[in-house]
Enzyme design. Structure first.
Site, PDB file in Angstrom:
ATOM      1  N   LYS A  85       0.843  -1.196   0.000  1.00 47.95           N
ATOM      2  CA  LYS A  85       0.000   0.000   0.000  1.00 47.95           C
ATOM      3  C   LYS A  85       0.881   1.249   0.000  1.00 47.95           C
ATOM      4  O   LYS A  85       1.910   1.294   0.683  1.00 47.95           O
ATOM      5  CB  LYS A  85      -0.897  -0.026   1.248  1.00 47.95           C
ATOM      6  CG  LYS A  85      -1.912   1.105   1.331  1.00 47.95           C
ATOM      7  CD  LYS A  85      -2.795   0.952   2.585  1.00 47.95           C
ATOM      8  CE  LYS A  85      -3.842   2.044   2.679  1.00 47.95           C
ATOM      9  NZ  LYS A  85      -4.695   1.915   3.897  1.00 47.95           N
ATOM     10  N   SER A 160      -9.779   1.990   3.028  1.00 48.36           N
ATOM     11  CA  SER A 160      -8.902   2.723   2.149  1.00 48.36           C
ATOM     12  C   SER A 160      -7.903   1.853   1.394  1.00 48.36           C
ATOM     13  O   SER A 160      -7.361   2.291   0.372  1.00 48.36           O
ATOM     14  CB  SER A 160      -8.126   3.769   2.948  1.00 48.36           C
ATOM     15  OG  SER A 160      -7.273   3.125   3.893  1.00 48.36           O
ATOM     16  N   SER A 184      -9.964  -0.359   7.272  1.00 49.38           N
ATOM     17  CA  SER A 184      -9.387  -0.289   5.924  1.00 49.38           C
ATOM     18  C   SER A 184      -8.692  -1.538   5.428  1.00 49.38           C
ATOM     19  O   SER A 184      -8.327  -1.603   4.252  1.00 49.38           O
ATOM     20  CB  SER A 184      -8.398   0.861   5.835  1.00 49.38           C
ATOM     21  OG  SER A 184      -9.101   2.053   5.635  1.00 49.38           O
TER      22      SER A 184
HETATM   23  N1  GLN Z   1     -13.096   4.300   6.316  1.00 46.10           N
HETATM   24  C1  GLN Z   1     -12.551   4.781   7.542  1.00 46.10           C
HETATM   25  C2  GLN Z   1     -12.144   6.222   7.374  1.00 46.10           C
HETATM   26  O1  GLN Z   1     -12.438   6.754   6.380  1.00 46.10           O
HETATM   27  C3  GLN Z   1     -11.381   3.927   7.960  1.00 46.10           C
HETATM   28  C4  GLN Z   1     -10.158   4.211   7.183  1.00 46.10           C
HETATM   29  C5  GLN Z   1      -9.006   3.365   7.583  1.00 46.10           C
HETATM   30  O2  GLN Z   1      -9.155   2.350   8.259  1.00 46.10           O
HETATM   31  N2  GLN Z   1      -7.826   3.841   7.211  1.00 46.10           N
HETATM   32  O3  GLN Z   1     -11.557   6.824   8.213  1.00 46.10           O
END
Ligand code: GLN
Length: 494
Positions: A85, A160, A184
């Site tokens: 990532k 994400s 995420s």
């Molecule tokens: N979807 C969540 C957010 O937007 C979690 C994101 C994540 O785990 N990095 O913050």
């Protein structure tokens, strides 16, 4: 490899077995992944960039190791291509965090997880697409374009870590790393039909991970099956003097824990997870998984996590507060892109105004607000207290049960653009995953079925005790081995 599965479709355990018997070479595996990227990534766009020559050079080094007699026991990821990532530092490779603001920044060092995987013989390659600074649930906030779900290219892969999930689902990499701050890893794994593990806070070093919300972030693996997840977790875990929040708990042999015997283990079903927006097909698959666990000899216990309702609100205060502080470093002076101004203040505002996307700005504004004097007590301090209540709910539950079982997401993958205009709807897609980060416990998502029309993966979430990954993996593995879901491949890319 006509007919049979091609090398890029195989798991880590299958490939290392064949490498050890010298039936195949590491170069052939990496080449198979590169060929698949050339074939499908124009559609999927899991990768922001990748460097084929660098990947093949690492594969050749693995082949030299194999020729010199290095064993898989010595290097458990020898010759396995693992993609990363775009939020993790890989020496001499770009690091953009899905954002424009870092410009042409190249990382001067390896994250600890990268060092550990290199020492285990992995071929580290590629920059995987993600929501900007890991803020999002759909990979639509990336400055590098959207990633598409390999099961239906009209749909999002989750986020994400959408690139990390899509790359595994599309067989472009054998495994990938992602990060999980509020879901995420688990949410995109569920929506793309692969296995995603969020370790306990402190299990894996965050050194070299660009921080979003430092008290919530963890790095974890995306894999094609549970055995691979166990193997990769074993490699990346452990105390790191460079991350003071990593914890000195011995790393068990996670692969050895997969003995199939889950008789008598207790799984808790929280009554709070039966929410209104739960898709009936998701519910049916999770109910069937619960029946399967009963058949395998586990006990099912009704439990309650009474503060669940507050999790999303608490998360969006804690996470944005930490993000507003962490992202202050992207100021046009220290890293990446700069837009000049007449004075430093103008330089900062112009640089940040041009460099950050809308969602990141929204989070910074929200986070600055909840930390500002006059509001700090009402929002940030109160959120911290509620966070403790949420953690206490879990610790109380774990006195009764070994793990907790829930859906990973309320629905299967939604359409591209469907929620991007409505941040609250987007935030709600993490309703089942967020409490795990607030509580600092471990969690995993694994495939547990498909919706019918269209056919989209459904994810099962298991939540475990702090440092209870061995039990989680054992439970997940027993289910996986008794069901067909993990063997299915998306048909749309064939
Ligand atoms: N979807 C969540 C957010 O937007 C979690 C994101 C994540 O785990 N990095 O913050």
């Amino acid at each position: 490899m006509p007919n049979a599965l091609s090398l890029n479709q195989l798991s880590i355990s299958e490939l290392t077995g064949r490498l050890a018997r010298r039936e195949i070479s590491a170069r052939e595996i990496t080449q198979a992944c590169l060929d698949q990227i050339a074939r499908v990534d124009g559609t999927v766009h899991a990768f922001i960039s990748h460097d084929p020559a660098d990947a093949l050079a690492q594969a050749d080094a693995a082949d030299r190791d194999l020729a010199a007699g290095v064993t898989i026991a010595q290097k458990p990821l020898l010759g396995i291509p693992i993609a990363i990532k775009d939020v993790l530092a890989v020496k001499d490779h770009p690091l953009n965090c899905g954002s424009k603001i870092l410009g042409k920044f190249v990382s001067p060092y390896d994250a600890t997880v990268i060092e550990k995987m290199r020492a285990a013989g992995a071929v580290i390659f590629g920059r995987l697409n993600m929501d900007e600074f890991a803020m999002g649930s759909s990979t639509e906030t990336s400055a590098f374009g959207i990633t598409r779900n390999p099961w239906d290219p009209a749909r999002i892969p989750g986020g994400s870590s959408g690139g990390s999930a899509a790359a595994v689902a599309a067989d472009e990499a054998i495994a990938t790393l992602g990060t999980d701050t509020g879901g995420s890893i688990r949410q995109p794994a569920a929506l793309c039909g692969c296995v995603g593990l969020k370790p306990t806070y402190g299990r894996v070093s965050r050194y070299g991970l660009t921080a979003f919300a430092s008290s919530l972030d963890q790095i974890g693996p995306f894999t094609k099956n549970i055995a691979d997840s166990a193997r990769l977790l074993g490699v990346i875990s452990g105390l790191d003097p460079r991350d003071s929040t990593s914890v000195d708990v011995p790393v068990p042999d996670y692969v050895a824990a997969l003995d199939g015997n889950i008789r008598g283990l207790k799984l808790g079903v929280p009554k709070e997870y039966l929410i209104g927006g739960l898709d009936p097909e998701v519910k049916a698959s999770v109910d069937a998984a619960i029946q399967q666990y009963l058949a395998l000899g586990a006990e099912i216990v009704d439990i309650s996590l009474p503060h669940t309702d507050y999790a999303v609100a608490t998360y969006y205060i804690v996470a944005t507060a930490e993000a507003s502080a962490n992202l202050a470093r992207f100021d046009g002076i220290r890293y990446g892109q700069r837009v000049d101004g007449a004075d430093p203040l103008e330089l900062y505002t112009r640089t940040r105004g041009a460099g950050f996307g809308a969602e990141v700005k929204r989070r910074i504004i929200l986070g600055t607000y909840v930390l500002s004097s006059g509001y700090y007590d009402a929002y940030y301090l109160r959120a911290q207290k509620v966070r403790t209540l949420i953690r206490n709910d879990f610790l109380a539950a774990f006195k009764q049960v070994d793990a907790i079982i829930t859906p990973t997401t309320p629905t299967a993958a939604f359409k591209i653009g469907e929620k991007s205009g409505d941040p609250l709807q987007m935030y709600l897609s993490d309703i089942f995953t967020i409490s795990c980060n607030l509580a600092g416990i471990s969690g995993i998502s694994l495939p547990c079925g498909f919706t019918t029309n269209p056919k989209l993966p459904i994810g099962l979430q298991l939540l475990g005790q702090p440092f209870g990954e061995a039990t989680l993996l054992k439970l997940a593995h027993a289910y996986e081995q008794s069901t067909p879901w993990h063997r299915e491949k998306p048909g749309t890319l064939a």
